[in-house]
Structures are given as C-alpha cells and as structure tokens.
Write a protein that holds these residues in place. Sequence first.
Motif, PDB file in Angstrom:
ATOM      1  N   ASN A  31       0.822  -1.209   0.000  1.00 42.19           N
ATOM      2  CA  ASN A  31       0.000   0.000   0.000  1.00 42.19           C
ATOM      3  C   ASN A  31       0.853   1.254   0.000  1.00 42.19           C
ATOM      4  O   ASN A  31       0.603   2.216  -0.709  1.00 42.19           O
ATOM      5  CB  ASN A  31      -0.925  -0.010   1.219  1.00 42.19           C
ATOM      6  N   LEU A  32       1.907   1.206   0.797  1.00 44.38           N
ATOM      7  CA  LEU A  32       2.802   2.349   0.903  1.00 44.38           C
ATOM      8  C   LEU A  32       3.553   2.583  -0.408  1.00 44.38           C
ATOM      9  O   LEU A  32       3.839   3.723  -0.787  1.00 44.38           O
ATOM     10  CB  LEU A  32       3.791   2.078   2.027  1.00 44.38           C
ATOM     11  N   LEU A  33       3.848   1.506  -1.101  1.00 41.35           N
ATOM     12  CA  LEU A  33       4.564   1.639  -2.365  1.00 41.35           C
ATOM     13  C   LEU A  33       3.654   2.173  -3.462  1.00 41.35           C
ATOM     14  O   LEU A  33       4.099   2.887  -4.358  1.00 41.35           O
ATOM     15  CB  LEU A  33       5.136   0.279  -2.801  1.00 41.35           C
ATOM     16  N   GLU A  34       2.382   1.840  -3.368  1.00 40.45           N
ATOM     17  CA  GLU A  34       1.435   2.245  -4.404  1.00 40.45           C
ATOM     18  C   GLU A  34       1.134   3.732  -4.397  1.00 40.45           C
ATOM     19  O   GLU A  34       0.799   4.315  -5.401  1.00 40.45           O
ATOM     20  CB  GLU A  34       0.101   1.513  -4.209  1.00 40.45           C
ATOM     21  N   ARG A  35       1.167   4.313  -3.204  1.00 37.74           N
ATOM     22  CA  ARG A  35       0.746   5.700  -3.113  1.00 37.74           C
ATOM     23  C   ARG A  35       1.922   6.662  -3.043  1.00 37.74           C
ATOM     24  O   ARG A  35       2.979   6.339  -2.539  1.00 37.74           O
ATOM     25  CB  ARG A  35      -0.146   5.893  -1.906  1.00 37.74           C
ATOM     26  N   ARG A  84       3.627  10.324   9.678  1.00 37.47           N
ATOM     27  CA  ARG A  84       3.326   9.872   8.324  1.00 37.47           C
ATOM     28  C   ARG A  84       4.441   8.954   7.855  1.00 37.47           C
ATOM     29  O   ARG A  84       5.533   8.975   8.395  1.00 37.47           O
ATOM     30  CB  ARG A  84       3.187  11.073   7.380  1.00 37.47           C
ATOM     31  N   TYR A  85       4.138   8.142   6.853  1.00 34.79           N
ATOM     32  CA  TYR A  85       5.127   7.184   6.384  1.00 34.79           C
ATOM     33  C   TYR A  85       5.391   7.309   4.907  1.00 34.79           C
ATOM     34  O   TYR A  85       4.506   7.661   4.130  1.00 34.79           O
ATOM     35  CB  TYR A  85       4.677   5.759   6.746  1.00 34.79           C
ATOM     36  N   ASP A  86       6.613   7.004   4.545  1.00 39.00           N
ATOM     37  CA  ASP A  86       7.078   7.211   3.176  1.00 39.00           C
ATOM     38  C   ASP A  86       7.892   5.989   2.755  1.00 39.00           C
ATOM     39  O   ASP A  86       8.824   5.600   3.447  1.00 39.00           O
ATOM     40  CB  ASP A  86       7.974   8.467   3.181  1.00 39.00           C
ATOM     41  N   SER A  87       7.498   5.397   1.638  1.00 31.69           N
ATOM     42  CA  SER A  87       8.242   4.220   1.187  1.00 31.69           C
ATOM     43  C   SER A  87       9.445   4.622   0.337  1.00 31.69           C
ATOM     44  O   SER A  87      10.227   3.793  -0.091  1.00 31.69           O
ATOM     45  CB  SER A  87       7.329   3.296   0.378  1.00 31.69           C
ATOM     46  N   ASN A  88       9.550   5.893   0.100  1.00 33.48           N
ATOM     47  CA  ASN A  88      10.685   6.390  -0.673  1.00 33.48           C
ATOM     48  C   ASN A  88      11.845   6.677   0.279  1.00 33.48           C
ATOM     49  O   ASN A  88      11.894   7.709   0.923  1.00 33.48           O
ATOM     50  CB  ASN A  88      10.270   7.665  -1.405  1.00 33.48           C
ATOM     51  N   VAL A  89      12.770   5.722   0.376  1.00 33.96           N
ATOM     52  CA  VAL A  89      13.859   5.900   1.323  1.00 33.96           C
ATOM     53  C   VAL A  89      15.105   6.518   0.700  1.00 33.96           C
ATOM     54  O   VAL A  89      16.081   6.793   1.384  1.00 33.96           O
ATOM     55  CB  VAL A  89      14.235   4.570   2.015  1.00 33.96           C
ATOM     56  N   ALA A  90      15.051   6.732  -0.618  1.00 29.50           N
ATOM     57  CA  ALA A  90      16.166   7.425  -1.256  1.00 29.50           C
ATOM     58  C   ALA A  90      16.128   8.883  -0.803  1.00 29.50           C
ATOM     59  O   ALA A  90      15.065   9.405  -0.513  1.00 29.50           O
ATOM     60  CB  ALA A  90      16.030   7.339  -2.772  1.00 29.50           C
ATOM     61  N   PRO A  91      17.284   9.525  -0.711  1.00 25.90           N
ATOM     62  CA  PRO A  91      17.283  10.907  -0.254  1.00 25.90           C
ATOM     63  C   PRO A  91      16.450  11.809  -1.161  1.00 25.90           C
ATOM     64  O   PRO A  91      16.576  11.741  -2.381  1.00 25.90           O
ATOM     65  CB  PRO A  91      18.768  11.306  -0.289  1.00 25.90           C
ATOM     66  N   HIS A  92      15.612  12.584  -0.564  1.00 27.64           N
ATOM     67  CA  HIS A  92      14.811  13.542  -1.325  1.00 27.64           C
ATOM     68  C   HIS A  92      14.311  14.621  -0.371  1.00 27.64           C
ATOM     69  O   HIS A  92      14.412  14.481   0.834  1.00 27.64           O
ATOM     70  CB  HIS A  92      13.644  12.839  -2.027  1.00 27.64           C
ATOM     71  N   HIS A  93      13.759  15.669  -0.925  1.00 26.77           N
ATOM     72  CA  HIS A  93      13.258  16.758  -0.105  1.00 26.77           C
ATOM     73  C   HIS A  93      11.737  16.712  -0.081  1.00 26.77           C
ATOM     74  O   HIS A  93      11.135  15.905  -0.768  1.00 26.77           O
ATOM     75  CB  HIS A  93      13.738  18.095  -0.682  1.00 26.77           C
ATOM     76  N   HIS A  94      11.143  17.593   0.710  1.00 30.20           N
ATOM     77  CA  HIS A  94       9.690  17.630   0.766  1.00 30.20           C
ATOM     78  C   HIS A  94       9.133  19.028   0.564  1.00 30.20           C
ATOM     79  O   HIS A  94       9.693  20.003   1.043  1.00 30.20           O
ATOM     80  CB  HIS A  94       9.189  17.078   2.107  1.00 30.20           C
ATOM     81  N   PHE A  95       8.024  19.039  -0.149  1.00 31.30           N
ATOM     82  CA  PHE A  95       7.297  20.288  -0.333  1.00 31.30           C
ATOM     83  C   PHE A  95       6.019  20.206   0.479  1.00 31.30           C
ATOM     84  O   PHE A  95       5.316  19.202   0.409  1.00 31.30           O
ATOM     85  CB  PHE A  95       6.953  20.482  -1.816  1.00 31.30           C
ATOM     86  N   ARG A  96       5.733  21.243   1.248  1.00 36.78           N
ATOM     87  CA  ARG A  96       4.526  21.240   2.060  1.00 36.78           C
ATOM     88  C   ARG A  96       3.622  22.358   1.605  1.00 36.78           C
ATOM     89  O   ARG A  96       4.010  23.527   1.634  1.00 36.78           O
ATOM     90  CB  ARG A  96       4.902  21.458   3.531  1.00 36.78           C
ATOM     91  N   CYS A  97       2.431  22.016   1.167  1.00 35.03           N
ATOM     92  CA  CYS A  97       1.493  23.037   0.729  1.00 35.03           C
ATOM     93  C   CYS A  97       0.849  23.679   1.943  1.00 35.03           C
ATOM     94  O   CYS A  97       0.247  23.019   2.773  1.00 35.03           O
ATOM     95  CB  CYS A  97       0.419  22.447  -0.179  1.00 35.03           C
ATOM     96  N   THR A  98       0.954  24.994   2.008  1.00 35.67           N
ATOM     97  CA  THR A  98       0.411  25.714   3.164  1.00 35.67           C
ATOM     98  C   THR A  98      -1.104  25.849   3.054  1.00 35.67           C
ATOM     99  O   THR A  98      -1.750  26.247   4.010  1.00 35.67           O
ATOM    100  CB  THR A  98       1.029  27.122   3.269  1.00 35.67           C
ATOM    101  N   SER A  99      -1.622  25.510   1.888  1.00 35.66           N
ATOM    102  CA  SER A  99      -3.067  25.604   1.725  1.00 35.66           C
ATOM    103  C   SER A  99      -3.745  24.272   2.049  1.00 35.66           C
ATOM    104  O   SER A  99      -4.500  24.164   2.998  1.00 35.66           O
ATOM    105  CB  SER A  99      -3.365  26.034   0.297  1.00 35.66           C
ATOM    106  N   CYS A 100      -3.450  23.227   1.270  1.00 35.46           N
ATOM    107  CA  CYS A 100      -4.135  21.951   1.497  1.00 35.46           C
ATOM    108  C   CYS A 100      -3.346  21.031   2.407  1.00 35.46           C
ATOM    109  O   CYS A 100      -3.792  19.935   2.728  1.00 35.46           O
ATOM    110  CB  CYS A 100      -4.442  21.248   0.183  1.00 35.46           C
ATOM    111  N   LYS A 101      -2.177  21.467   2.824  1.00 30.54           N
ATOM    112  CA  LYS A 101      -1.358  20.697   3.772  1.00 30.54           C
ATOM    113  C   LYS A 101      -0.754  19.417   3.197  1.00 30.54           C
ATOM    114  O   LYS A 101      -0.223  18.599   3.957  1.00 30.54           O
ATOM    115  CB  LYS A 101      -2.170  20.321   5.024  1.00 30.54           C
ATOM    116  N   CYS A 102      -0.891  19.222   1.900  1.00 30.23           N
ATOM    117  CA  CYS A 102      -0.345  17.994   1.329  1.00 30.23           C
ATOM    118  C   CYS A 102       1.175  18.047   1.336  1.00 30.23           C
ATOM    119  O   CYS A 102       1.781  19.113   1.467  1.00 30.23           O
ATOM    120  CB  CYS A 102      -0.857  17.776  -0.093  1.00 30.23           C
TER     121      CYS A 102
END
Lengths: 148, 148
Positions: A31-35, A84-102
């Motif tokens: 499930n984690l890999l799919e999303r 929250r959980y992330d199946s992407n364990v390769a190094p990467h950054h995150h973007f946080r939407c201040t509107s929808c919080k995604c």
Amino acid sequence: MTNVYTSDSVVEALRHKGLRVTPQRVAVYNNLLERSDHPTVDQIMGDLNQGLPISSKATVYSTLSSLREAGLVREILLEEGVTRYDSNVAPHHHFRCTSCKCIIDVPWNALNVSLAASLPGGHAVSSHEVTVYGVCQSCQSAGDSGKN
Amino acid sequence: MTNVYTSDSVVEALRHKGLRVTPQRVAVYNNLLERSDHPTVDQIMGDLNQGLPISSKATVYSTLSSLREAGLVREILLEEGVTRYDSNVAPHHHFRCTSCKCIIDVPWNALNVSLAASLPGGHAVSSHEVTVYGVCQSCQSAGDSGKN
DNA sequence: CTTTGTGCAAACGATTTGCAGGATG
DNA sequence: CATCCTGCAAATCGTTTGCACAAAG
C-alpha cells in the motif's frame, strides 16, 4: 489501480531484510509503495480494510515499525500529532502546501544545497534535507480555497 | 544565568502583540528566550516550577499557543510525540545530532540553497528550511557514547 | 466592571504494551 | 516445533477542553 510493484517484489524485499512474510506486512508495504502521498496509520488502515478486514491497527503500527527498522520505510514528521510514512527511502526533499497541507516529494537534484563538511561550532555533517513551503499546483489552479 | 532579555522587553513584546501581560506568560516567554535549546512543554514546566509553582501545565500549553499565534514563538517538529518550542522566529536552519539528539540552530547564511520560484510540478515556493543531521561538537569530543 | 487567563481534573487521540492464540520458516 | 506475528483490550502519554475562580485593562 495498476502498479509497478508486484506482490512478488514486496515479498522478496521483506525476505531479503530477514522479515517474516505475512499477509499484513505485504499489504501494508504494498500500500505504501502504491501511493505517492505520505499516509498516516489511519489512512493506511482505512485503505486496507475497505473490504474484508486485513489487519488490526496495532499490527499496522508494529509492521511499520519493523519496516522502518529494516530501512524499507521512513517516518515523516511535518505536522503535529501524527506520524506519516514514506516508502521512498532514497534521499529527497519535501514540499509542504500551506493551503491543502499535502506533502509532495521533491527530487534530490531539484535543489542545490551548499554544505561544508562541518558547520559553525564544529558540528560534523552527515546528511541534510530541505523542507520547502508554498502553494501546490492543484491549490493554485483551484483558486486557493484551501481545498484541493 | 545573566541574560540580555529583561523582563521589561518581554512585557513590552507581549503588550505590543496585544496579549495580556500575566506572570505566567512573562515567565514562559522569558524562559524560552533565555535558553538556546528547544525545550518541550515538560522541560519548560520543570524549569519554571523548580521553586514555588509558577504555572500549571495547561497554562503553559495555552501560553505557548498564544505566543505562537502572536508570532513570538514557533514550533519545532523533529521528533516523534513531542512538540518543541523556539523563541527564535527569524529564519534559520536546524542541526540535529544523531547521537545526543540535541537540536542546534544553524544561522541562515551558513547554508546556501538555490531555489527556483517554482518546483517541478509548478508548485509555488514561498519559503524553505534545511535540517542537517550529523554529530554535534560535544558528542565528538565526548568520544561518541551518546551522552553529552 | 468586563474580558481574558489560570488551575484542576476529566476527556482525547495517537501510539504502545501484555498476553493468548495462530501463522511462519 | 520453536519462534515470531497478530489481534484485542488495557495502559500510556502528550495535548486539549470545560468550568469556576482570579487577575488584567
């Protein structure tokens, strides 16, 4: 939902890490890999148990904990009160939407950070990660109402 | 502990933000200004109530919440289960020691991040923040035992 | 005097834990 | 068959809430 991750590769990954292969673990990891969003335990639970119940919440917690120890999954702490959980364990950054919080993954090479081997104070650096804040594409086209 | 922040300036800051000045608020904000670590509510509580009790835990929570809304304080989420607070609201980065788990402020100009106005996907960027991981100075000289 | 803050205890919600039965290697 | 996992319910723990009393402007 077609996906590139076959159950087989999931089974293999688990076995490779020395984890026992159980239906619950396969389901959670799969499930984690799919999303591409970064679900909470409740979201995962809801997903898994839509039809017949596949797993209890306690098991989802313990599974995620095993997966994390095995390095197959990582935790993301960007909001109070929930992990929250992330199946992407390769190094990467995150973007946080201040509107929808995604939370959206940002490819490692999309940003360029200049980092010396040590910081002022002499702290030795081993890795880093950027969190970018702003308004995501869907919120921009949605006109900003906070929904997306 | 001598500090540059007089109670007076704290009182002024509160008043300036339209917050009622109470002994509890002055104490909490003052405590946060005095320390450079990023304390949890429990740490603040312990600090304040060493001698005679100054404030209840519920009040510390509500005070921090008011201070945050007023923009005098920010929350830091770098660890599961607890919220930490930072009186440094100017933009800066954070260093997290993987050994002693301490969190150290990193001056904004110590790092240089190249960031386009929008990311792949068209997400509009408004701000960003880097978290750096590594071993802090004290842990290095302490020989790494996890204590510092 | 009116409004807002404080303290206390109960309520909450996410995560953990203990334990008996079941599945895995 | 020994070991590890799952499910359930109870236990934790950080944080929030409701309410009566007290303090601030």
